[in-house]
Scaffold this motif. Structure first.
Motif, PDB file in Angstrom:
ATOM      1  N   ALA A  76      10.851  -5.329   1.797  1.00 37.39           N
ATOM      2  CA  ALA A  76      12.313  -5.318   1.863  1.00 37.39           C
ATOM      3  C   ALA A  76      12.883  -6.726   1.884  1.00 37.39           C
ATOM      4  O   ALA A  76      13.976  -6.954   1.366  1.00 37.39           O
ATOM      5  N   LEU A  77      12.168  -7.665   2.457  1.00 37.83           N
ATOM      6  CA  LEU A  77      12.645  -9.046   2.465  1.00 37.83           C
ATOM      7  C   LEU A  77      12.647  -9.627   1.058  1.00 37.83           C
ATOM      8  O   LEU A  77      13.490 -10.465   0.721  1.00 37.83           O
ATOM      9  N   ARG A  85      11.519   0.822  -3.104  1.00 37.77           N
ATOM     10  CA  ARG A  85      10.920   1.516  -1.960  1.00 37.77           C
ATOM     11  C   ARG A  85      10.348   2.870  -2.390  1.00 37.77           C
ATOM     12  O   ARG A  85       9.229   3.225  -2.043  1.00 37.77           O
ATOM     13  N   ASP A  86      11.129   3.621  -3.172  1.00 39.54           N
ATOM     14  CA  ASP A  86      10.672   4.948  -3.625  1.00 39.54           C
ATOM     15  C   ASP A  86       9.418   4.836  -4.491  1.00 39.54           C
ATOM     16  O   ASP A  86       8.500   5.648  -4.369  1.00 39.54           O
ATOM     17  N   ALA A  87       9.372   3.812  -5.341  1.00 39.28           N
ATOM     18  CA  ALA A  87       8.191   3.611  -6.188  1.00 39.28           C
ATOM     19  C   ALA A  87       6.969   3.292  -5.332  1.00 39.28           C
ATOM     20  O   ALA A  87       5.870   3.806  -5.566  1.00 39.28           O
ATOM     21  N   LYS A  88       7.161   2.462  -4.307  1.00 36.85           N
ATOM     22  CA  LYS A  88       6.046   2.114  -3.413  1.00 36.85           C
ATOM     23  C   LYS A  88       5.571   3.345  -2.638  1.00 36.85           C
ATOM     24  O   LYS A  88       4.363   3.537  -2.450  1.00 36.85           O
ATOM     25  N   ASP A  95      -2.232   7.060  -3.947  1.00 32.26           N
ATOM     26  CA  ASP A  95      -3.479   6.520  -3.386  1.00 32.26           C
ATOM     27  C   ASP A  95      -4.166   7.565  -2.518  1.00 32.26           C
ATOM     28  O   ASP A  95      -5.390   7.723  -2.571  1.00 32.26           O
ATOM     29  N   LEU A  96      -3.384   8.286  -1.719  1.00 32.56           N
ATOM     30  CA  LEU A  96      -3.957   9.338  -0.877  1.00 32.56           C
ATOM     31  C   LEU A  96      -4.521  10.474  -1.736  1.00 32.56           C
ATOM     32  O   LEU A  96      -5.620  10.969  -1.470  1.00 32.56           O
ATOM     33  N   SER A 167       5.880   5.301   8.006  1.00 32.44           N
ATOM     34  CA  SER A 167       5.760   3.958   8.583  1.00 32.44           C
ATOM     35  C   SER A 167       6.217   2.905   7.575  1.00 32.44           C
ATOM     36  O   SER A 167       6.852   1.916   7.950  1.00 32.44           O
ATOM     37  N   TYR A 168       5.934   3.109   6.282  1.00 31.63           N
ATOM     38  CA  TYR A 168       6.403   2.174   5.258  1.00 31.63           C
ATOM     39  C   TYR A 168       7.934   2.193   5.206  1.00 31.63           C
ATOM     40  O   TYR A 168       8.579   1.138   5.175  1.00 31.63           O
TER      41      TYR A 168
END
Length: 187
Positions: A76-77, A85-88, A95-96, A167-168
């Motif tokens: 975010a910084l 954020r949505d892409a991450k 990954d899961l 948490s992300y």
């Protein structure tokens, strides 16, 4: 001077110069060296985890409980865009899902190998070995069914399966807030 004294002295004198160390002190030092307070035991560079099953399913549990808050904050910084954020978050979810597939393949491979060993043990009339391997096979099958249940929970967005995404997101929101405060303070 002490060096000359050491080389010039008799063996009996050298023994007197070495400080006495009891066996209990050596044992205590060795125990302190080989253990830590966080449930891990360290032996000659090898760390042994004393919790969990010690099987591949533990990798999934570790990933689910991984804290991505700091990563979200740092992202975010750098980029406050919600699309970023949505892409991450999709990347973390993917990954899961890939981890599920890899662990399932590992268990299926292990089950095939155990089936061959069970068959060979039964042919050799090693019934104790065969029954031990059958118990291990049942454990693998239980883990597979648990993983399949976890996959279903992820599809349904069950909060138990999305803690790493939450948490992300929390870290990302904290990063946006920090960015905003920094912007206001610099005006």
């Amino acid at each position: 001077m002490a060096l000359l004294k050491l080389f010039g002295s008799k063996p009996a004198d050298i023994v007197e110069m070495i400080p006495a160390v009891s066996e209990n002190t050596l044992e205590k030092d060795k125990e302190e060296e080989n253990s830590t307070n966080d449930g891990k035991k360290v032996e000659e560079g090898i760390i042994t985890i004393t919790w969990g099953t010690g099987m591949p399913i533990d990798v999934i549990f570790n990933f689910i409980h991984k804290n991505f808050e700091e990563e979200g904050f740092q992202d975010a910084l750098v980029n406050c865009d919600i699309a970023y954020r949505d892409a991450k978050e999709r990347i973390i979810r993917n990954d899961l899902e890939m981890l599920f597939k890899r662990i399932i393949l590992k268990y299926k491979n292990d089950i095939r190998i155990i089936d061959v060993k069970i068959d060979n043990a039964q042919k050799a009339l090693a019934l104790t070995s065969a029954s031990n391997m059958m118990a291990l096979r049942e454990t693998y099958e239980e883990h597979l069914s648990e993983i399949q249940e976890m996959q279903q929970q992820l599809k349904e967005n069950d909060p138990k399966m999305t803690t790493m995404i939450e948490s992300y997101r929390r870290g990302f929101l904290k990063g946006i807030a920090a960015n905003t405060v920094n912007f206001i303070n610099n005006k």
